[in-house]
Design a protein around this motif. Structure first.
Motif, PDB file in Angstrom:
ATOM      1  N   PHE A   1      48.962  42.361  43.585  1.00 57.39           N
ATOM      2  CA  PHE A   1      49.061  43.040  44.878  1.00 57.39           C
ATOM      3  C   PHE A   1      50.413  43.728  44.968  1.00 57.39           C
ATOM      4  CE2 PHE A   1      45.837  39.899  45.355  1.00 57.39           C
ATOM      5  CZ  PHE A   1      44.905  40.503  46.168  1.00 57.39           C
ATOM      6  N   ILE A   2      50.414  45.015  45.357  1.00 59.00           N
ATOM      7  CA  ILE A   2      51.662  45.750  45.518  1.00 59.00           C
ATOM      8  C   ILE A   2      51.876  46.040  47.001  1.00 59.00           C
ATOM      9  CG2 ILE A   2      51.738  46.739  43.206  1.00 59.00           C
ATOM     10  CD1 ILE A   2      50.459  49.255  44.268  1.00 59.00           C
ATOM     11  N   GLY A   3      53.128  46.099  47.389  1.00 57.98           N
ATOM     12  CA  GLY A   3      53.476  46.361  48.785  1.00 57.98           C
ATOM     13  C   GLY A   3      53.517  45.119  49.648  1.00 57.98           C
ATOM     14  N   THR A   4      53.526  43.947  49.037  1.00 53.73           N
ATOM     15  CA  THR A   4      53.526  42.711  49.827  1.00 53.73           C
ATOM     16  C   THR A   4      54.843  42.507  50.562  1.00 53.73           C
ATOM     17  OG1 THR A   4      54.187  41.459  47.875  1.00 53.73           O
ATOM     18  CG2 THR A   4      51.838  41.532  48.371  1.00 53.73           C
ATOM     19  N   ASP A   5      55.938  43.013  50.006  1.00 54.29           N
ATOM     20  CA  ASP A   5      57.252  42.834  50.644  1.00 54.29           C
ATOM     21  C   ASP A   5      57.369  43.611  51.947  1.00 54.29           C
ATOM     22  OD1 ASP A   5      57.998  41.222  48.562  1.00 54.29           O
ATOM     23  OD2 ASP A   5      59.052  42.809  47.485  1.00 54.29           O
ATOM     24  N   ASP A   6      56.572  44.662  52.105  1.00 52.70           N
ATOM     25  CA  ASP A   6      56.657  45.507  53.299  1.00 52.70           C
ATOM     26  C   ASP A   6      55.586  45.192  54.345  1.00 52.70           C
ATOM     27  OD1 ASP A   6      58.780  46.893  52.120  1.00 52.70           O
ATOM     28  OD2 ASP A   6      57.396  48.234  51.072  1.00 52.70           O
ATOM     29  N   ASN A   7      54.651  44.306  54.033  1.00 54.22           N
ATOM     30  CA  ASN A   7      53.566  44.006  54.959  1.00 54.22           C
ATOM     31  C   ASN A   7      54.051  43.063  56.065  1.00 54.22           C
ATOM     32  OD1 ASN A   7      51.173  42.182  55.833  1.00 54.22           O
ATOM     33  ND2 ASN A   7      50.237  44.053  55.035  1.00 54.22           N
ATOM     34  N   VAL A   8      53.852  43.457  57.313  1.00 52.59           N
ATOM     35  CA  VAL A   8      54.332  42.691  58.471  1.00 52.59           C
ATOM     36  C   VAL A   8      53.675  41.315  58.549  1.00 52.59           C
ATOM     37  CG1 VAL A   8      54.484  42.667  60.989  1.00 52.59           C
ATOM     38  CG2 VAL A   8      54.849  44.799  59.745  1.00 52.59           C
TER      39      VAL A   8
ATOM     40  N   GLY B   1      52.241  34.996  56.741  1.00 50.24           N
ATOM     41  CA  GLY B   1      50.881  35.254  56.292  1.00 50.24           C
ATOM     42  C   GLY B   1      50.796  35.033  54.784  1.00 50.24           C
ATOM     43  N   TYR B   2      49.598  34.981  54.266  1.00 53.59           N
ATOM     44  CA  TYR B   2      49.413  34.806  52.833  1.00 53.59           C
ATOM     45  C   TYR B   2      48.129  35.494  52.397  1.00 53.59           C
ATOM     46  CZ  TYR B   2      46.158  31.102  54.181  1.00 53.59           C
ATOM     47  OH  TYR B   2      45.121  30.400  54.738  1.00 53.59           O
ATOM     48  N   ILE B   3      48.015  35.712  51.109  1.00 51.80           N
ATOM     49  CA  ILE B   3      46.813  36.334  50.548  1.00 51.80           C
ATOM     50  C   ILE B   3      45.958  35.233  49.948  1.00 51.80           C
ATOM     51  CG2 ILE B   3      45.908  37.923  48.814  1.00 51.80           C
ATOM     52  CD1 ILE B   3      48.483  39.551  49.147  1.00 51.80           C
TER      53      ILE B   3
ATOM     54  N   ALA C   1      46.812  47.882  46.606  1.00 54.14           N
ATOM     55  CA  ALA C   1      47.894  48.188  47.544  1.00 54.14           C
ATOM     56  C   ALA C   1      47.614  47.485  48.861  1.00 54.14           C
ATOM     57  CB  ALA C   1      48.005  49.690  47.753  1.00 54.14           C
ATOM     58  N   VAL C   2      48.548  46.636  49.287  1.00 51.68           N
ATOM     59  CA  VAL C   2      48.390  45.892  50.534  1.00 51.68           C
ATOM     60  C   VAL C   2      48.651  46.801  51.732  1.00 51.68           C
ATOM     61  CG1 VAL C   2      49.289  43.982  51.905  1.00 51.68           C
ATOM     62  CG2 VAL C   2      48.970  43.704  49.456  1.00 51.68           C
ATOM     63  N   GLY C   3      49.678  47.654  51.622  1.00 51.73           N
ATOM     64  CA  GLY C   3      49.991  48.592  52.702  1.00 51.73           C
ATOM     65  C   GLY C   3      50.251  47.879  54.016  1.00 51.73           C
ATOM     66  N   ASP C   4      49.681  48.406  55.092  1.00 56.08           N
ATOM     67  CA  ASP C   4      49.881  47.817  56.423  1.00 56.08           C
ATOM     68  C   ASP C   4      48.647  47.046  56.878  1.00 56.08           C
ATOM     69  OD1 ASP C   4      48.301  50.016  56.691  1.00 56.08           O
ATOM     70  OD2 ASP C   4      49.379  50.858  58.399  1.00 56.08           O
ATOM     71  N   ALA C   5      47.966  46.385  55.942  1.00 60.48           N
ATOM     72  CA  ALA C   5      46.770  45.610  56.268  1.00 60.48           C
ATOM     73  C   ALA C   5      47.097  44.514  57.278  1.00 60.48           C
ATOM     74  CB  ALA C   5      46.176  44.999  55.010  1.00 60.48           C
ATOM     75  N   GLU C   6      46.206  44.312  58.216  1.00 63.05           N
ATOM     76  CA  GLU C   6      46.379  43.313  59.275  1.00 63.05           C
ATOM     77  C   GLU C   6      45.802  41.968  58.842  1.00 63.05           C
ATOM     78  OE1 GLU C   6      47.887  43.824  62.224  1.00 63.05           O
ATOM     79  OE2 GLU C   6      48.366  45.886  61.659  1.00 63.05           O
TER      80      GLU C   6
ATOM     81  N   SER D   1      32.120  43.599  47.225  1.00 65.91           N
ATOM     82  CA  SER D   1      32.406  42.171  47.067  1.00 65.91           C
ATOM     83  C   SER D   1      33.853  41.870  47.417  1.00 65.91           C
ATOM     84  CB  SER D   1      32.159  41.748  45.615  1.00 65.91           C
ATOM     85  OG  SER D   1      30.804  41.857  45.274  1.00 65.91           O
ATOM     86  N   THR D   2      34.051  40.757  48.111  1.00 64.58           N
ATOM     87  CA  THR D   2      35.383  40.337  48.531  1.00 64.58           C
ATOM     88  C   THR D   2      36.162  39.798  47.347  1.00 64.58           C
ATOM     89  OG1 THR D   2      34.551  39.758  50.713  1.00 64.58           O
ATOM     90  CG2 THR D   2      36.638  38.772  50.051  1.00 64.58           C
ATOM     91  N   ILE D   3      37.437  40.254  47.224  1.00 66.02           N
ATOM     92  CA  ILE D   3      38.298  39.719  46.188  1.00 66.02           C
ATOM     93  C   ILE D   3      39.511  39.002  46.773  1.00 66.02           C
ATOM     94  CG2 ILE D   3      37.582  41.269  44.368  1.00 66.02           C
ATOM     95  CD1 ILE D   3      40.000  42.950  44.938  1.00 66.02           C
ATOM     96  N   ALA D   4      39.863  39.313  48.048  1.00 66.29           N
ATOM     97  CA  ALA D   4      40.991  38.643  48.697  1.00 66.29           C
ATOM     98  C   ALA D   4      40.951  38.921  50.201  1.00 66.29           C
ATOM     99  CB  ALA D   4      42.313  39.107  48.109  1.00 66.29           C
ATOM    100  N   VAL D   5      41.634  38.047  50.961  1.00 68.68           N
ATOM    101  CA  VAL D   5      41.714  38.191  52.417  1.00 68.68           C
ATOM    102  C   VAL D   5      43.137  37.847  52.833  1.00 68.68           C
ATOM    103  CG1 VAL D   5      40.829  37.375  54.644  1.00 68.68           C
ATOM    104  CG2 VAL D   5      39.307  37.447  52.650  1.00 68.68           C
ATOM    105  N   ILE D   6      43.695  38.630  53.776  1.00 68.98           N
ATOM    106  CA  ILE D   6      45.003  38.283  54.332  1.00 68.98           C
ATOM    107  C   ILE D   6      44.783  37.268  55.446  1.00 68.98           C
ATOM    108  CG2 ILE D   6      46.972  39.092  55.683  1.00 68.98           C
ATOM    109  CD1 ILE D   6      47.012  41.584  54.109  1.00 68.98           C
ATOM    110  N   LYS D   7      45.436  36.128  55.327  1.00 64.34           N
ATOM    111  CA  LYS D   7      45.310  35.043  56.314  1.00 64.34           C
ATOM    112  C   LYS D   7      46.654  34.781  56.967  1.00 64.34           C
ATOM    113  CE  LYS D   7      41.090  33.491  55.731  1.00 64.34           C
ATOM    114  NZ  LYS D   7      40.162  33.507  56.837  1.00 64.34           N
TER     115      LYS D   7
END
Length: 104
Positions: free
Chosen positions: A26-33, A39-41, A64-69, A95-101
């Motif tokens: 996953f890229i962009g995790t450092d910038d995701n609020v 939060g975690y993936i 890319a994680v970007g600004d995912a909620e 198909s689901t590969i990951a979820v932000i929790k």
């Protein structure tokens, strides 16, 4: 993270069309609020199978994680496939590969 030490070496004879398993990064995790606020993936898949058509084999495939909620679902179709690779997963593109929790 990078290091000056060799961690592992894998030697494969290149064969066009060979299916390889690539780690999912996953890229962009450092910038995701959400991820900054405890939060975690939650990963459903750790590796993605791709057919390799080029001798320049990448080390991973990326999302890319970007600004995912929170509760955002990442799907196979969200993966950034490098040139020379073709997805070889026998799953639907949605198909689901990951979820932000979030930690409640």
């Amino acid at each position: 993270d990078t290091t000056d030490y060799v961690i592992s070496a894998n030697f494969l004879r290149f064969a066009r069309g060979r299916i390889l398993k690539f780690p999912l990064r996953f890229i962009g995790t450092d910038d995701n609020v959400v991820l900054k606020r405890n939060g975690y993936i939650h990963r459903v898949l750790d590796f993605i199978a791709c057919a390799c058509e080029t001798p320049d084999v990448p080390d991973a495939v990326y999302i890319a994680v970007g600004d995912a909620e929170a509760d955002h679902v990442f799907r196979l179709s969200d993966i950034i496939i490098p040139p020379g690779l073709t997805m070889a997963m026998k799953r639907p593109a949605d198909s689901t590969i990951a979820v932000i929790k979030t930690v409640d």
